[in-house]
Design a protein around this motif. Structure first.
Motif, mmCIF file in Angstrom:
data_model
loop_
_atom_site.group_PDB
_atom_site.id
_atom_site.type_symbol
_atom_site.label_atom_id
_atom_site.label_comp_id
_atom_site.label_asym_id
_atom_site.label_seq_id
_atom_site.Cartn_x
_atom_site.Cartn_y
_atom_site.Cartn_z
ATOM 1 N N GLU A 217 0.769 -1.232 -0.113
ATOM 2 C CA GLU A 217 0.056 -0.043 0.112
ATOM 3 C C GLU A 217 0.926 1.149 -0.096
ATOM 4 O O GLU A 217 0.330 2.319 -0.371
ATOM 5 N N LEU A 218 2.054 1.069 0.453
ATOM 6 C CA LEU A 218 3.189 2.437 0.449
ATOM 7 C C LEU A 218 3.450 2.799 -0.740
ATOM 8 O O LEU A 218 4.230 4.053 -1.040
ATOM 9 N N LEU A 358 -6.838 9.454 4.413
ATOM 10 C CA LEU A 358 -5.877 10.351 4.373
ATOM 11 C C LEU A 358 -4.305 10.024 4.315
ATOM 12 O O LEU A 358 -3.191 10.931 4.306
ATOM 13 N N GLY A 359 -4.237 8.711 4.151
ATOM 14 C CA GLY A 359 -2.650 8.263 4.029
ATOM 15 C C GLY A 359 -2.278 7.273 5.006
ATOM 16 O O GLY A 359 -3.151 6.800 5.895
ATOM 17 N N SER A 371 6.127 7.602 5.743
ATOM 18 C CA SER A 371 4.911 7.962 5.902
ATOM 19 C C SER A 371 4.348 8.400 4.415
ATOM 20 O O SER A 371 5.206 8.776 3.667
ATOM 21 N N LYS A 372 2.858 8.492 4.235
ATOM 22 C CA LYS A 372 2.404 8.944 2.996
ATOM 23 C C LYS A 372 0.933 9.720 3.130
ATOM 24 O O LYS A 372 0.003 9.297 2.977
ATOM 25 N N GLY A 375 -1.008 11.198 0.136
ATOM 26 C CA GLY A 375 -0.179 10.881 -0.967
ATOM 27 C C GLY A 375 1.175 11.453 -1.179
ATOM 28 O O GLY A 375 1.791 11.194 -2.243
ATOM 29 N N VAL A 376 1.690 12.220 -0.025
ATOM 30 C CA VAL A 376 2.892 12.945 -0.092
ATOM 31 C C VAL A 376 3.795 11.964 0.404
ATOM 32 O O VAL A 376 3.452 11.417 1.728
ATOM 33 N N GLU A 377 5.146 11.450 -0.143
ATOM 34 C CA GLU A 377 5.809 10.351 0.317
ATOM 35 C C GLU A 377 6.973 10.861 1.139
ATOM 36 O O GLU A 377 7.690 11.725 0.554
ATOM 37 N N LEU A 378 7.074 10.579 2.254
ATOM 38 C CA LEU A 378 8.169 10.743 3.231
ATOM 39 C C LEU A 378 8.997 9.823 3.885
ATOM 40 O O LEU A 378 8.394 8.704 4.115
#
Length: 458
Positions: A217-218, A358-359, A371-372, A375-378
């Protein structure tokens, strides 16, 4: 209204969904509108996503067990026990109390939020020799067990025994398994420094999963980042592999490898609570089939949500899509179900459940995380800040937030003392001993219990 005519609302389960529903009902229903009852074995809500941090000693067990009796303003009656059957026709829930007494609890409206149990397969020795990571007791027990393996390895004069005690196997490459392996590896890595007789190179952690990817899922990029972090720490990751059989001192993988170990942690997914099977209603992969309002079709006043229900995921816009069994959805479904119960009670229309994901956040311990959010990948420290910030904000009470934050700061500054608390008893307790999945009745036994009690037969 008097006590006789007040509608009886029964909520089963004190997880994110059940507690969210109860608290909203308490706030929005007048004291004389309905009687509220909650069925749960423990009078606390467990913040499940932080369980691996309890197992690794970063957090104390009490910090993620949010008391349901702390405030005097709550008026819900709590029945200490577990629901083991529901007769939809008679509107009766059969409950096994913590004293092992079986009682019938009638209702007018029922909210089924019993959650899920660990998914197991017919693998020889699995339930006898594996640990789960689903309850507070399991997390506390595993911590004691892991530290005891270091103690026993240090005391042993047998190289083979020492090697087997210092190998650990975690099955399940989802969030629970990945975080468990990551957090416990950090525990052993830090603790072994206090054992000068032990060679740190003997400590080996294995993370295996039958799926081809870790936490798919990531996405590919973050999934690879997570794998790189774990491999850099020395965790051996094997994908496309599962367990063929498990024994007290070794585990056989499906690729033929035999790993000597005294620690097998099973986190390979969950299934809906066995309570759902007692209803005799339609299910989707074991989860109760409900409509978008989380009402059971054909049964007025019956609602289901959370891990135990296949709630349509309208926000995805795909036919047949159902909400994943996550805390994010469960919390919001609890509030929507409460509003729909109240609407039914007052003769108003119900509203469908709609929530856009929400991620995802995955805490790998220390400064490592992926973390996502939206939708922002960190990854790294920014991801860790998002992960812990999300968990901290999601805790329901200020007391819990204070305890968790204090634990995080104290662990970061002072580290761990690596103390065993005594949960490691002489009689080993494994996966089958914690979730009581053999306590549930069949639909026929439920009807028999209800009919026998209603007729006065002992």
């Amino acid at each position: 209204m008097n006590d006789v005519t007040r509608p009886r609302i029964l909520v089963v389960g004190a997880g994110f969904a059940g507690v969210g529903c109860v608290r909203r009902l308490e706030r929005r229903l007048g004291p004389n509108e309905a009687d509220l009852t909650l069925v749960t074995p423990f009078s606390y809500q467990l913040y499940l996503p932080l369980l691996p941090q309890v197992a690794s000693g970063v957090l104390t067990p009490q910090s993620i067990a949010l008391s349901l009796r702390r405030s005097r303003k709550y008026r819900t009656r709590i029945i200490p026990g577990g629901a083991i059957g529901v007769d939809l026709k008679a509107k009766v829930c059969v409950i096994r109390t913590i004293t092992d007494e079986i009682v019938n609890e009638p209702y007018d409206y029922i909210v089924l939020a019993p959650g899920s149990v660990t998914r197991t397969f017919d693998i020889p020795g699995l339930t006898d020799h594996a640990f789960g990571m689903k309850t507070l007791a399991e997390a506390a027990y595993i911590r004691d067990h892991v530290i005891s393996q270091l103690d026993l390895a240090d005391a042993s004069q047998d190289p083979a025994e020492r090697a087997s005690r210092l190998q650990f196997v975690v099955v399940g490459g989802g969030y629970a398994g990945t975080e468990t392996a990551a957090c416990l590896q950090r525990l052993t890595h830090s603790a072994v420094r206090r054992y000068p007789r032990l060679d740190p190179r003997l400590i080996k952690w294995h993370l295996i999963d039958i799926a081809p990817k870790l936490m798919p899922e990531l996405g590919d990029k973050l999934g690879r980042s997570a794998q790189e972090v774990l491999r850099r720490r020395g965790i051996e990751i094997s994908l496309g592999v599962s367990i063929e059989k498990a024994g007290p001192e070794e585990v056989t993988f499906t690729d033929g490898r035999v790993v000597p170990t005294r620690t097998l942690i099973w986190t390979a997914g969950v299934v809906a609570s066995p309570l759902i099977a007692t209803l005799g209603a339609e299910t989707v992969r074991g989860r109760l089939a409900v409509n978008a309002e989380m009402n059971l079709p054909g049964h007025d006043g019956v609602f289901a949500l959370g891990d135990a229900a296949a709630v349509p995921d309208i926000a995805k816009g795909q036919e047949g899509a159902v909400c994943p069994p996550t805390a994010q959805h469960a919390m919001r479904q609890g509030r929507t179900v409460a509003d729909n119960v109240i609407a039914t009670l007052r003769g108003a229309p119900m509203e469908p459940y709609v929530h856009k994901d929400l991620g995802l956040v995955v805490d790998l311990g220390g400064k490592d995380a992926v973390s996502k959010p939206l939708g922002v990948e960190l990854h790294g420290l920014p991801a860790q800040a998002v992960a812990r910030g999300y968990h901290w904000s999601a805790l329901r009470t200020n007391v819990a937030k204070t305890r968790v934050l204090t634990n995080w700061v104290l662990n970061a500054v002072a580290g761990d003392d690596f103390v065993r608390t005594g949960f490691q008893a002489r009689k080993p307790a494994k996966l089958k001993d914690f979730e009581y999945t053999d306590s549930y009745l069949t639909p026929e036994q439920v009807r028999e219990q209800v009919q026998r009690t209603s007729s006065g037969t002992p």
